[in-house]
Write a protein that holds these residues in place. Structure first.
Motif, PDB file in Angstrom:
ATOM      1  N   VAL A   1       0.800  -1.120   0.122  1.00  0.00           N
ATOM      2  CA  VAL A   1      -0.087  -0.076   0.100  1.00  0.00           C
ATOM      3  C   VAL A   1       0.919   1.388  -0.006  1.00  0.00           C
ATOM      4  N   GLY A   2       0.929   2.007  -1.165  1.00  0.00           N
ATOM      5  CA  GLY A   2       1.668   3.196  -1.021  1.00  0.00           C
ATOM      6  C   GLY A   2       3.001   2.943  -1.152  1.00  0.00           C
ATOM      7  N   GLY A   3       3.659   1.694  -1.783  1.00  0.00           N
ATOM      8  CA  GLY A   3       4.876   1.335  -1.834  1.00  0.00           C
ATOM      9  C   GLY A   3       5.304   0.798  -0.651  1.00  0.00           C
ATOM     10  N   ARG A   4       4.577   0.580   0.417  1.00  0.00           N
ATOM     11  CA  ARG A   4       5.041   0.085   1.519  1.00  0.00           C
ATOM     12  C   ARG A   4       4.678  -1.284   1.870  1.00  0.00           C
ATOM     13  N   PRO A   5       5.185  -2.108   2.390  1.00  0.00           N
ATOM     14  CA  PRO A   5       4.851  -3.814   2.479  1.00  0.00           C
ATOM     15  C   PRO A   5       4.058  -3.960   3.737  1.00  0.00           C
ATOM     16  N   PHE A   6       3.028  -4.870   3.549  1.00  0.00           N
ATOM     17  CA  PHE A   6       2.390  -5.111   4.954  1.00  0.00           C
ATOM     18  C   PHE A   6       1.985  -6.621   4.663  1.00  0.00           C
ATOM     19  N   MET A   7       2.001  -7.282   5.795  1.00  0.00           N
ATOM     20  CA  MET A   7       1.583  -8.639   5.914  1.00  0.00           C
ATOM     21  C   MET A   7       0.372  -8.875   6.644  1.00  0.00           C
ATOM     22  N   TRP A   8      -0.745  -9.703   5.969  1.00  0.00           N
ATOM     23  CA  TRP A   8      -2.120  -9.950   6.703  1.00  0.00           C
ATOM     24  C   TRP A   8      -2.497 -11.441   6.716  1.00  0.00           C
ATOM     25  N   ARG A   9      -3.574 -11.564   7.538  1.00  0.00           N
ATOM     26  CA  ARG A   9      -4.187 -12.944   7.586  1.00  0.00           C
ATOM     27  C   ARG A   9      -5.420 -12.563   8.014  1.00  0.00           C
TER      28      ARG A   9
END
Length: 158
Positions: A10-18
């Motif tokens: 999102v917006g070039g920024r990494p996120f991890m989700w479950r």
């Protein structure tokens, strides 16, 4: 039940989700509820959590048995963007930023889901009426605008 972590940018920024599939009871039915947890600064950063209530309704069988709703990356992206605009700082160490029905439901709605507090708080408002209203609103919008009063309907125009 183990769920796998997924990646999202999102917006070039990494996120991890479950997302974990769960269910909540309502006055009129059982409803699918998905607990989403998101991390933007690793597992030690402040997590984002939202309990999403499926808008699915209107089948002859119980929604818990037939509902296949699951958040798509666009849904998770909407949660991240909204949360960051409303005070979530993923870099802060520890804790959880909650998107709750009582605080955020009026401002945040993703296409197939509503926020709910019922999964965390059994005494939270019954979800059934909200699900039915959301389902009817979505169905009405999908059907298109109603003809103006006095305008012949499709059958009369043929």
């Amino acid at each position: 039940m183990r769920t796998r972590l997924r990646k999202l940018t999102v917006g070039g920024r990494p996120f991890m989700w479950r997302a974990e599939i769960r269910h909540v009871s309502g006055e009129g039915d059982c409803h699918r509820c998905i607990r989403v947890r998101i991390w933007g600064a690793g597992k030690n950063g402040r997590a984002l959590q939202a309990d999403l209530l499926s808008k699915s309704w209107g089948t002859p069988w119980a929604a818990c048995a037939t509902d296949g709703s699951y958040p798509a990356p666009r849904d998770v992206r909407a949660l991240v963007e909204y949360a960051m605009e409303n005070g979530w700082e993923p870099e802060i160490r520890g804790g959880t930023f909650m998107l709750t029905e009582s605080e955020h439901a009026s401002a945040l709605e993703v296409p197939d889901f509503l926020l709910t507090d019922r999964l965390r708080l059994p005494d939270a408002p019954d979800p059934t009426a909200r699900v039915i209203r959301a389902f009817e609103r979505r169905t009405t919008l999908a059907a298109g605008p109603l003809p103006k009063e006095g305008t012949p309907g499709p059958a009369a125009r043929t």
